[in-house]
Scaffold this motif. Structure first.
Motif, PDB file in Angstrom:
ATOM      1  N   MET A  39      30.398  18.682 -19.570  1.00  0.00           N
ATOM      2  CA  MET A  39      29.300  19.240 -20.351  1.00  0.00           C
ATOM      3  C   MET A  39      27.980  18.624 -19.884  1.00  0.00           C
ATOM      4  O   MET A  39      27.842  17.406 -19.842  1.00  0.00           O
ATOM      5  CB  MET A  39      29.541  18.900 -21.830  1.00  0.00           C
ATOM      6  CG  MET A  39      28.621  19.553 -22.820  1.00  0.00           C
ATOM      7  SD  MET A  39      28.669  21.352 -22.853  1.00  0.00           S
ATOM      8  CE  MET A  39      30.352  21.682 -23.328  1.00  0.00           C
ATOM      9  N   PHE A  40      27.035  19.480 -19.532  1.00  0.00           N
ATOM     10  CA  PHE A  40      25.686  19.014 -19.182  1.00  0.00           C
ATOM     11  C   PHE A  40      24.777  19.250 -20.380  1.00  0.00           C
ATOM     12  O   PHE A  40      24.763  20.345 -20.935  1.00  0.00           O
ATOM     13  CB  PHE A  40      25.118  19.803 -17.989  1.00  0.00           C
ATOM     14  CG  PHE A  40      25.653  19.369 -16.663  1.00  0.00           C
ATOM     15  CD1 PHE A  40      26.865  19.851 -16.202  1.00  0.00           C
ATOM     16  CD2 PHE A  40      24.934  18.487 -15.863  1.00  0.00           C
ATOM     17  CE1 PHE A  40      27.362  19.457 -14.971  1.00  0.00           C
ATOM     18  CE2 PHE A  40      25.418  18.089 -14.631  1.00  0.00           C
ATOM     19  CZ  PHE A  40      26.641  18.575 -14.181  1.00  0.00           C
ATOM     20  N   ASP A  41      24.027  18.220 -20.746  1.00  0.00           N
ATOM     21  CA  ASP A  41      23.049  18.324 -21.835  1.00  0.00           C
ATOM     22  C   ASP A  41      21.664  18.215 -21.198  1.00  0.00           C
ATOM     23  O   ASP A  41      21.241  17.130 -20.781  1.00  0.00           O
ATOM     24  CB  ASP A  41      23.311  17.175 -22.828  1.00  0.00           C
ATOM     25  CG  ASP A  41      22.143  16.898 -23.770  1.00  0.00           C
ATOM     26  OD1 ASP A  41      21.137  17.629 -23.741  1.00  0.00           O
ATOM     27  OD2 ASP A  41      22.244  15.910 -24.546  1.00  0.00           O
ATOM     28  N   ALA A  42      20.972  19.360 -21.099  1.00  0.00           N
ATOM     29  CA  ALA A  42      19.622  19.340 -20.519  1.00  0.00           C
ATOM     30  C   ALA A  42      18.610  19.264 -21.650  1.00  0.00           C
ATOM     31  O   ALA A  42      18.206  20.278 -22.211  1.00  0.00           O
ATOM     32  CB  ALA A  42      19.407  20.582 -19.669  1.00  0.00           C
ATOM     33  N   GLY A  43      18.241  18.037 -22.025  1.00  0.00           N
ATOM     34  CA  GLY A  43      17.318  17.820 -23.131  1.00  0.00           C
ATOM     35  C   GLY A  43      15.875  17.768 -22.646  1.00  0.00           C
ATOM     36  O   GLY A  43      15.612  17.783 -21.439  1.00  0.00           O
ATOM     37  N   SER A  44      14.965  17.682 -23.599  1.00  0.00           N
ATOM     38  CA  SER A  44      13.548  17.671 -23.223  1.00  0.00           C
ATOM     39  C   SER A  44      13.159  16.367 -22.534  1.00  0.00           C
ATOM     40  O   SER A  44      12.197  16.331 -21.783  1.00  0.00           O
ATOM     41  CB  SER A  44      12.684  17.900 -24.459  1.00  0.00           C
ATOM     42  OG  SER A  44      12.926  16.884 -25.407  1.00  0.00           O
ATOM     43  N   THR A  45      13.910  15.290 -22.778  1.00  0.00           N
ATOM     44  CA  THR A  45      13.517  14.008 -22.181  1.00  0.00           C
ATOM     45  C   THR A  45      14.477  13.534 -21.088  1.00  0.00           C
ATOM     46  O   THR A  45      14.221  12.505 -20.460  1.00  0.00           O
ATOM     47  CB  THR A  45      13.447  12.907 -23.266  1.00  0.00           C
ATOM     48  OG1 THR A  45      14.743  12.776 -23.847  1.00  0.00           O
ATOM     49  CG2 THR A  45      12.439  13.251 -24.345  1.00  0.00           C
ATOM     50  N   GLY A  46      15.570  14.230 -20.880  1.00  0.00           N
ATOM     51  CA  GLY A  46      16.506  13.794 -19.847  1.00  0.00           C
ATOM     52  C   GLY A  46      17.652  14.776 -19.701  1.00  0.00           C
ATOM     53  O   GLY A  46      17.865  15.641 -20.560  1.00  0.00           O
ATOM     54  N   THR A  47      18.380  14.656 -18.587  1.00  0.00           N
ATOM     55  CA  THR A  47      19.575  15.483 -18.386  1.00  0.00           C
ATOM     56  C   THR A  47      20.762  14.550 -18.349  1.00  0.00           C
ATOM     57  O   THR A  47      20.710  13.496 -17.715  1.00  0.00           O
ATOM     58  CB  THR A  47      19.475  16.277 -17.069  1.00  0.00           C
ATOM     59  OG1 THR A  47      18.226  16.960 -17.058  1.00  0.00           O
ATOM     60  CG2 THR A  47      20.604  17.286 -16.938  1.00  0.00           C
ATOM     61  N   ARG A  48      21.817  14.925 -19.064  1.00  0.00           N
ATOM     62  CA  ARG A  48      23.000  14.048 -19.159  1.00  0.00           C
ATOM     63  C   ARG A  48      24.256  14.820 -18.802  1.00  0.00           C
ATOM     64  O   ARG A  48      24.334  16.020 -19.066  1.00  0.00           O
ATOM     65  CB  ARG A  48      23.154  13.500 -20.585  1.00  0.00           C
ATOM     66  CG  ARG A  48      21.934  12.762 -21.055  1.00  0.00           C
ATOM     67  CD  ARG A  48      21.446  13.265 -22.393  1.00  0.00           C
ATOM     68  NE  ARG A  48      20.030  12.926 -22.552  1.00  0.00           N
ATOM     69  CZ  ARG A  48      19.184  13.637 -23.282  1.00  0.00           C
ATOM     70  NH1 ARG A  48      19.573  14.686 -23.940  1.00  0.00           N
ATOM     71  NH2 ARG A  48      17.923  13.284 -23.337  1.00  0.00           N
ATOM     72  N   ILE A  49      25.206  14.080 -18.231  1.00  0.00           N
ATOM     73  CA  ILE A  49      26.526  14.675 -17.993  1.00  0.00           C
ATOM     74  C   ILE A  49      27.549  13.918 -18.833  1.00  0.00           C
ATOM     75  O   ILE A  49      27.474  12.690 -18.957  1.00  0.00           O
ATOM     76  CB  ILE A  49      26.907  14.655 -16.490  1.00  0.00           C
ATOM     77  CG1 ILE A  49      28.225  15.398 -16.255  1.00  0.00           C
ATOM     78  CG2 ILE A  49      26.981  13.229 -15.930  1.00  0.00           C
ATOM     79  CD1 ILE A  49      28.579  15.593 -14.797  1.00  0.00           C
TER      80      ILE A  49
END
Ligand SMILES: Nc1nc2c(ncn2[C@@H]2O[C@H](COP(=O)(O)OP(=O)(O)O)[C@@H](O)[C@H]2O)c(=O)[nH]1
Length: 560
Positions: A184-194
């Protein structure tokens, strides 16, 4: 035996908490087979893995640039190639890898394991029959494990206790189960996380057991590359390396990749957001993983709130048939903020705007959840809003002033790829009261007040609630903790009225803490005495919507 002795000297029980977390027969198999039949030296390497994994799970410091070499990823790769090396050396089959990765959990059963090892040592030195000792040890282990797990309460992770028969127990050997992965990739306003999740599914209709999570993040968020979308592809490609190292190659083809963007992309123009998503889709399409339909998209705020609620209640063992015992969640991102809970009073449902009450189907029953995502009320967007800079592209020379910054402060603030000049008010009033009035404008008339929040209720709060509580010294970063809204208010007042070293390090701390108090009290309508459970991880798993989204993907719960 000589080798065993040598290894025994450097054998550390604390670094072996992972082994302790294993069920009795797994422990026996590891200690007997590995320590005796194989080599204790292998067992030593094996025991180092949890510590390595724990350091990998640690988030990188702020300010990672796009070209910055990703040290966390490197660390992970090195631990993973260690795996490959170990596998080759001892010809371990692929099934051992997930089993061992599961060991980065601490289940808190130190005493039984200690006794077990001690007894084992004695047994080996007395040259007793191994099978006799297996039975004796099983009895000792069972007795001690029972008492220890009672002492440790929630530390023992066995979701089956809470899910009943619907969820298989971790206490069966992993190789008897079906192991599968989700990325799952979380593309947030302050960062991208896997987030790379390893699940175990034993019964076709049951919920899976979460075996492990690999987490990594990169800053800034993808919206910072709105004008150079190729960089978004580069970021995702970098993060995919974590998935390639975690998921065995044989599983790649059936492991789904899912990418969900939140407030950062919601706030962009549709054309710019689309260009970024296309870059990500290209990277996915050229990857060796399974790319399901609709794998790259912007997630709506309702799902963001509900899936975070699923994550927290799953990890705390509350997502069972008795949903009345679930807890609410408060998520504060950079661009948006979410609130989700299961209303207990009819009045809450009746007085809420219609689209705030969402039906959620799980275990053949429908639950009504109160949920809403406020776009523009994340902590960074709120700064812009209070400064009057929302909608400005930041390129102008204009200086945005606020009574929330120290009088003489001048500086810059970046969000979503733009920089803004900011300063304190040299001739005006500063401090908590003045700042509170500024922040009030960001929430008044915007945030709905659910009826029942005036009574006490349990809420888990994470993301920037957690980060700012740490920064303000209200909680310890590794442990998290319970904080009253009153404590946030008191600390905000101190930071704003008596600037100290802390506020020199982050001149926005006064503004951010004041916003948190304002949002909770005058926004949602919580009482000052409400206690929030501030948490970053539960059982070593990140508290964010991402796990809920993975479970949702596999289980197809219905949100409508
Ligand atoms: N530890 C942790 N923090 C997260 C995770 N996802 C988001 N955050 C935190 O959430 C905050 C910002 O969220 P972000 O997704 O950028 O904002 P949004 O786009 O407005 O939802 C930051 O404090 C992040 O560190 C996660 O998976 N793990």
């Amino acid at each position: 035996m000589k080798e065993n002795k040598a290894a025994g000297k450097s054998f550390s029980f604390s670094s072996c908490r992972a082994v302790i977390s294993s069920p009795a027969h797994t422990v026996l198999r590891h200690h007997l087979l590995l320590s005796i039949k194989l080599k204790l030296s292998w067992s030593r390497c094996y025991c180092q893995t949890p510590a390595l994994l724990q350091s990998i799970n640690h988030k990188p410091p702020h300010g990672h640039g796009i070209n910055a070499q990703d040290s966390q990823t490197e660390l992970y790769i090195s631990s993973s190639s260690r795996w490959t090396e170990l596998n080759k050396r001892y010809q371990l089959s692929a099934k051992h890898a997930p089993q061992t990765r599961q060991k980065n959990r601490s289940f808190g059963l130190k005493a039984p394991s200690f006794v077990l090892l001690l007894t084992l040592r004695i047994s080996v030195s007395l040259r007793m029959s191994a099978s006799l000792w297996v039975w004796r040890l099983l009895a000792v282990w069972t007795l001690l494990a029972v008492s220890s797990s009672q002492r440790n309460g929630l530390n023992a992770v066995d979701f089956s206790q809470r899910f009943g028969n619907a969820l298989p127990s971790l206490s069966r050997p992993a190789n008897a189960s079906q192991i599968f992965y989700g990325v799952m990739f979380d593309a947030g306003s302050t960062g991208t996380r896997i987030h790379v999740y390893t699940f175990i599914q034993k019964e076709p209709d049951g919920l899976p057991v979460l075996d492990n999570e690999m987490f990594h993040s990169m800053k800034p968020g993808l919206s910072a590359y709105a004008d150079i979308p190729e960089i978004a592809g580069h970021t995702v490609r970098q993060l995919l390396r974590v998935a390639k190292k975690t998921v065995p190659p044989v599983e790649w083809k059936r492991t789904p990749l899912v990418f969900r963007a939140t407030a950062g992309l919601r706030l962009l123009s549709p054309a710019k957001a689309h260009a970024l998503l296309e870059e990500v889709q290209d990277v996915f399409d050229e990857s060796p993983f399974y790319v399901p339909p609709d794998s790259v998209s912007i997630m709506n705020g309702t799902n963001e709130g509900i899936l975070a609620w699923v994550t927290v209640n799953f990890l705390t063992g509350r997502l069972n048939r008795d949903t009345q015992k679930t807890v609410g969640i408060l998520d504060l991102g950079g661009g948006s903020t979410q609130i989700t809970f299961l209303p207990k009073s009819k009045k809450t449902i009746e007085s809420a705007p219609a689209d705030y009450i969402v039906r959620f189907d799980m275990f053949n029953s429908t639950h009504k959840l109160y949920t809403h995502s406020y776009l523009g009320n994340g902590i960074k967007a709120a700064r812009l809003s209070a400064l009057g800079a929302l909608g400005s592209d930041g390129l102008e020379k204009k200086v945005f002033k606020t009574s929330c910054l120290p009088k003489k402060h001048t500086g810059e603030f970046s969000f979503g790829g733009f920089s803004y000049h900011v300063s304190g008010v040299t001739n005006g009033v500063t401090g908590f009261k003045a700042c509170y009035q500024e922040m009030l404008k960001v929430v008044k008339g915007i945030i709905n007040q659910p009826h029942e929040l005036k009574d006490s209720s349990t809420f888990y709060a994470f993301s920037y609630y957690f980060d700012h509580a740490v920064e303000a010294g209200l909680i310890d970063e590794s442990r998290g903790g319970a904080v009253k809204i009153r404590d946030f208010r008191k600390r905000a007042k101190e930071v704003c009225n008596r600037p100290s070293k802390r506020s020199q390090l982050n001149p926005f701390l006064c503004m951010d803490l004041t916003y948190i108090v304002c949002l909770l009290k005058d926004g949602f309508g919580f009482k000052e005495s409400t206690v929030l459970q501030l948490t970053k991880k539960v059982r070593n798993v990140e508290t964010s919507w991402a796990l809920g989204a993975a479970i949702y993907h596999f289980q197809k719960f219905r949100i409508h």
